[in-house]
Design an enzyme around this catalytic site. Structure first.
Site, PDB file in Angstrom:
ATOM      1  N   HIS A 242      51.125  -5.096  68.705  1.00 29.09           N
ATOM      2  CA  HIS A 242      49.861  -5.051  69.444  1.00 29.09           C
ATOM      3  C   HIS A 242      49.059  -3.800  69.078  1.00 29.09           C
ATOM      4  CE1 HIS A 242      46.956  -6.136  72.479  1.00 29.09           C
ATOM      5  NE2 HIS A 242      46.891  -4.836  72.745  1.00 29.09           N
ATOM      6  N   HIS A 269      42.962   4.159  70.478  1.00 30.78           N
ATOM      7  CA  HIS A 269      41.582   3.791  70.199  1.00 30.78           C
ATOM      8  C   HIS A 269      40.711   4.986  69.795  1.00 30.78           C
ATOM      9  CE1 HIS A 269      42.326  -0.262  71.505  1.00 30.78           C
ATOM     10  NE2 HIS A 269      42.743   0.147  72.682  1.00 30.78           N
TER      11      HIS A 269
END
Length: 283
Positions: A242, A269
């Site tokens: 993931h 991120h």
């Protein structure tokens, strides 16, 4: 940086497709209508619940910092949690698409990118005839933040390779590594179905802040003291997969495909986006 030797043409959807669900954070129902778009459009989100409609390009220049997700903003309007649909688009090679959305947060779905992949496959993909201008990494560049790092090196094939190492403090997650040459087929088979994961402590902290109270153990992977709660892993290293899925989506903030070997450890991120900015600054 330079263009790939034999770039494929830009691609878009053959027809409109819809994906509906509920936002993880807000609990608000939302519907996406993903539409074909002309060459050079890139990926653009359109907030149809705003008057006039607000257009938000998938671009690192529009990214705003947020915990555990990738958000975009233009003026006072935003769209949250774009990384999964961005990953599906990048993984399948869809370069141009307008995504009309009637709320500010994209749906959590099952925590993976697979529902988007299935919708895009049902809609079909077609070439636009215009040349693609990918970012091709010519020298190794690296960004770091504490014990997290990410680097991009020259590609070993005409495409993207991701090499992600997850080092998690939770004993049921631990250290996992995934290495994949990303293609539409490998993305469908090896990354798209990998789901979002959190620890029980993280879930409780979000709930206490009034977020994600509607989310159940069926909607994502939750790891408690006894291990995974109320769900079954799709792969033993699903958590690392993931993170690699998120990385593919975050790299698409460049607005063009990235041709490189991208290695990362503990990166999330924010650090992924820093690498994109670095690559774009190199030209």
């Amino acid at each position: 940086m330079a263009s790939a030797h034999r770039p494929r043409s830009q691609q878009t959807l053959s027809r409109c497709v819809r994906v509906a669900g509920v936002g993880y954070w807000s609990g608000q129902p939302v519907t996406l209508e993903c539409r074909p778009a002309p060459a050079e459009t890139g990926v653009v989100f359109v907030r149809t619940d705003r008057r006039p409609h607000v257009r938000l390009p998938l671009s690192v220049s529009r990214r705003v910092d947020a915990a555990a997700r990738t958000n975009l903003a233009v003026g006072g309007a935003g769209v949250e949690m774009v990384e999964h649909v961005a990953s599906a688009l990048a993984g399948l090679g869809i370069d141009c698409c307008e995504i009309h959305v009637d709320a500010g947060e994209l749906p959590g779905l099952d925590g993976s990118a697979m529902p988007y992949v299935e919708a895009f496959d049902a809609g079909g993909i077609e070439g636009l005839g215009a040349p693609l201008r990918p970012i091709v990494v010519r020298k190794t560049v690296r960004v770091e933040e504490g014990d997290a790092w990410i680097e991009a090196s020259p590609p070993t094939h005409d495409g993207l390779t991701v090499d992600y190492t997850l080092e998690h403090e939770h004993p049921a997650i631990g250290t996992q590594r995934v290495v994949l040459d990303v293609s539409p087929q490998s993305f469908r088979e090896q990354l798209a179905a990998a789901r979002t994961f959190v620890t029980t402590e993280e879930a409780e902290r979000l709930n206490a802040a009034g977020l994600g109270r509607h989310v159940t153990r069926a909607d994502l992977l939750v790891f408690g003291d006894a291990g995974l709660e109320g769900n079954t892993l799709r792969w033993a290293d699903e958590c690392a997969r993931h993170k690699a899925l998120d990385l593919v989506g975050d790299l698409f903030l460049a607005g063009r495909p990235v041709r490189a070997v991208v290695r990362a450890c503990r990166s999330g991120h924010r650090l992924n986006a820093r690498l994109v900015r670095y690559l774009l600054a190199l030209g």
